[in-house]
Design a protein around this motif. Structure first.
Motif, short mmCIF file in Angstrom:
data_model
loop_
_atom_site.label_atom_id
_atom_site.label_comp_id
_atom_site.label_asym_id
_atom_site.label_seq_id
_atom_site.Cartn_x
_atom_site.Cartn_y
_atom_site.Cartn_z
N ALA A 143 -79.52 -40.29 46.53
CA ALA A 143 -80.40 -39.65 45.54
C ALA A 143 -79.85 -38.32 45.06
N ASP A 144 -78.99 -37.68 45.89
CA ASP A 144 -78.47 -36.36 45.53
C ASP A 144 -77.04 -36.40 45.00
N LEU A 145 -76.47 -37.60 44.86
CA LEU A 145 -75.11 -37.69 44.35
C LEU A 145 -75.03 -37.20 42.90
N PRO A 146 -73.87 -36.71 42.48
CA PRO A 146 -73.69 -36.38 41.05
C PRO A 146 -73.87 -37.62 40.19
N ASP A 147 -74.14 -37.41 38.92
CA ASP A 147 -74.34 -38.54 38.01
C ASP A 147 -73.07 -39.36 37.81
N ASP A 148 -71.92 -38.70 37.78
CA ASP A 148 -70.65 -39.36 37.48
C ASP A 148 -69.74 -39.31 38.71
N LEU A 149 -69.23 -40.49 39.10
CA LEU A 149 -68.49 -40.61 40.35
C LEU A 149 -67.26 -41.48 40.19
N VAL A 150 -66.40 -41.42 41.18
CA VAL A 150 -65.22 -42.28 41.27
C VAL A 150 -65.27 -43.00 42.61
N VAL A 151 -65.07 -44.31 42.58
CA VAL A 151 -64.93 -45.09 43.82
C VAL A 151 -63.52 -45.64 43.84
N LYS A 152 -62.80 -45.39 44.94
CA LYS A 152 -61.40 -45.79 45.04
C LYS A 152 -61.07 -46.11 46.49
N PRO A 153 -59.98 -46.82 46.75
CA PRO A 153 -59.57 -47.04 48.14
C PRO A 153 -59.07 -45.74 48.77
N ARG A 154 -59.38 -45.54 50.04
CA ARG A 154 -58.91 -44.34 50.73
C ARG A 154 -57.39 -44.29 50.78
N ASN A 155 -56.76 -45.45 50.83
CA ASN A 155 -55.30 -45.52 50.94
C ASN A 155 -54.65 -46.09 49.70
N GLY A 156 -55.32 -45.98 48.56
CA GLY A 156 -54.82 -46.61 47.33
C GLY A 156 -53.74 -45.80 46.65
N SER A 157 -53.06 -46.44 45.68
CA SER A 157 -52.04 -45.79 44.87
C SER A 157 -51.94 -46.50 43.54
N SER A 158 -51.24 -45.88 42.59
CA SER A 158 -51.00 -46.46 41.26
C SER A 158 -52.29 -46.81 40.52
N SER A 159 -53.36 -46.09 40.80
CA SER A 159 -54.66 -46.26 40.12
C SER A 159 -55.28 -47.64 40.33
N LYS A 160 -54.84 -48.36 41.37
CA LYS A 160 -55.38 -49.69 41.63
C LYS A 160 -56.76 -49.59 42.27
N ASP A 161 -57.68 -50.43 41.80
CA ASP A 161 -59.05 -50.49 42.32
C ASP A 161 -59.80 -49.17 42.18
N VAL A 162 -59.48 -48.39 41.16
CA VAL A 162 -60.21 -47.15 40.89
C VAL A 162 -61.32 -47.45 39.88
N HIS A 163 -62.54 -47.08 40.22
CA HIS A 163 -63.70 -47.38 39.37
C HIS A 163 -64.43 -46.09 39.03
N LEU A 164 -64.64 -45.85 37.75
CA LEU A 164 -65.47 -44.74 37.28
C LEU A 164 -66.89 -45.29 37.12
N VAL A 165 -67.81 -44.73 37.88
CA VAL A 165 -69.15 -45.32 37.93
C VAL A 165 -70.22 -44.25 37.80
N ALA A 166 -71.41 -44.70 37.44
CA ALA A 166 -72.60 -43.85 37.48
C ALA A 166 -73.22 -43.95 38.88
N ARG A 167 -74.09 -43.02 39.20
CA ARG A 167 -74.69 -42.96 40.53
C ARG A 167 -75.37 -44.28 40.91
N ASP A 168 -76.04 -44.93 39.96
CA ASP A 168 -76.77 -46.15 40.31
C ASP A 168 -75.86 -47.37 40.48
N GLN A 169 -74.55 -47.20 40.27
CA GLN A 169 -73.59 -48.30 40.47
C GLN A 169 -72.78 -48.15 41.75
N VAL A 170 -73.02 -47.08 42.49
CA VAL A 170 -72.16 -46.77 43.64
C VAL A 170 -72.22 -47.86 44.71
#
Length: 324
Positions: A143-170
């Motif tokens: 409920a307290d997260l920012p409106d705009d977020l990024v979800v990505k792998p902790r060990n990712g590289s080359s922008s693979k599996d990077v998602h720009l999401v809104a709070r309700d999509q997290v």
């Protein structure tokens, strides 16, 4: 001084050629290793070497044999996935006669995990994105997260599996991303810094640059930036890198936000856009070979050409016979 071996050479043609020029000027040879006989970086070296894929159990024994048989004095890794292996076997490579151009095992582990990166640098006073792991995402936290977020792998590289999401999509996005981390989405120009520390971990040089255009997560157009305004912050981050065990090449990525620079990633290797830094005055291959030959490395902060642009294009090579 012995010869140079570039491992997992792949498409790192410009990096390999930088070592070729530096090595040849000092009477040395450069070998490039890859499982692929058509790897572009094998063209133009003194010798191409066949090795198994990195995940093969025979990779390390083969690498050690190549080092011994060819008088290798410097092993230069190029990709994230080989760094942990080389860091774990620095002593074995040294026994075979070679210095591995890799940071400490601890620093490699930190840089390979975005959660550990944020924790380690925040503890040293460097601003990093606000971050949350899946088990921290309680209803109150969500409920307290920012409106705009990024979800990505902790060990990712080359922008693979990077998602720009809104709070309700997290929640739904975290469920489909491997080893996810959630971070606040930052706004502002993104800057990459190519830097070099000596083999004892002392920062020597850096060049900040903007990636104008990327392809597959790698810079294909860019421009170098002045260091005056950014210099103190970059030098503070490099001091933290040194404290954490960095040695050799390091690539920083950060956003210039309204609250100041915010560090998002550290890669303890040559960045894909390093040729721009070398063209601007950061001849890291030459400086490393001089250090290995016994010359005391010199701090060169600010000694590069700002406002230098880079653009890349594909080049073809043809052969009637595969190397193996």
């Amino acid at each position: 001084m012995s010869h140079v071996l570039v491992t997992c050479a792949g498409r790192r043609v410009s990096l390999v050629q930088g070592f070729v020029e530096a090595a040849h000027a000092r009477g040395l040879k450069v070998l490039a290793a890859d499982p692929d006989p058509l790897a572009p970086a094998l063209v133009g070296v003194d010798q191409a070497v066949r090795v198994p894929p990195l995940a093969d159990p025979d990779y390390l024994p083969t690498l050690l044999r190549v080092v011994r048989e060819h008088g290798i004095g410097l092993v230069v890794p190029t990709i994230d996935t080989e760094l942990p292996l080389l860091a774990q076997h620095v002593a074995d490579l040294a026994d075979a006669g070679a210095t591995a151009l890799v940071s400490s095992e601890g620093f490699v582990d930190i840089c390979g995990d975005k959660a550990l990166t944020a924790e380690a640098f925040a503890a040293r006073g460097v601003d990093v994105p606000r971050s949350w792991l899946p088990d921290e995402l309680t209803d109150d936290v969500l409920a307290d997260l920012p409106d705009d977020l990024v979800v990505k792998p902790r060990n990712g590289s080359s922008s693979k599996d990077v998602h720009l999401v809104a709070r309700d999509q997290v929640v739904q996005t975290v469920a489909v991303v491997p080893q996810p981390i959630v971070q606040e989405r930052l706004t502002g120009p993104e800057v990459t810094v190519d830097a070099l520390l000596d083999l004892e971990g002392r920062p020597l040089h850096y060049v900040p640059r903007t990636r104008i255009k990327t392809l597959g997560g790698e810079s294909i157009q860019g421009v170098t930036l002045p260091h005056d305004e950014l210099g103190p912050w970059i030098e503070r981050v490099l001091a933290a890198c040194s404290d954490l065990g960095a040695r050799g090449p390091v690539t920083l990525q950060f956003f210039r936000t309204d609250r100041g620079p915010v560090l998002i990633e550290v890669n303890p290797r040559f960045g894909g856009g390093f040729p721009l830094t070398r063209a601007a005055g950061g001849d890291y291959p030459a400086w490393l070979l001089d250090e290995l030959a016994g010359s005391a490395p010199t701090e060169r902060f600010g000694d590069y050409r700002a406002g230098l642009y880079m653009t890349r294009h594909m080049v073809e090579h043809f052969t009637d016979t595969l190397r193996w």
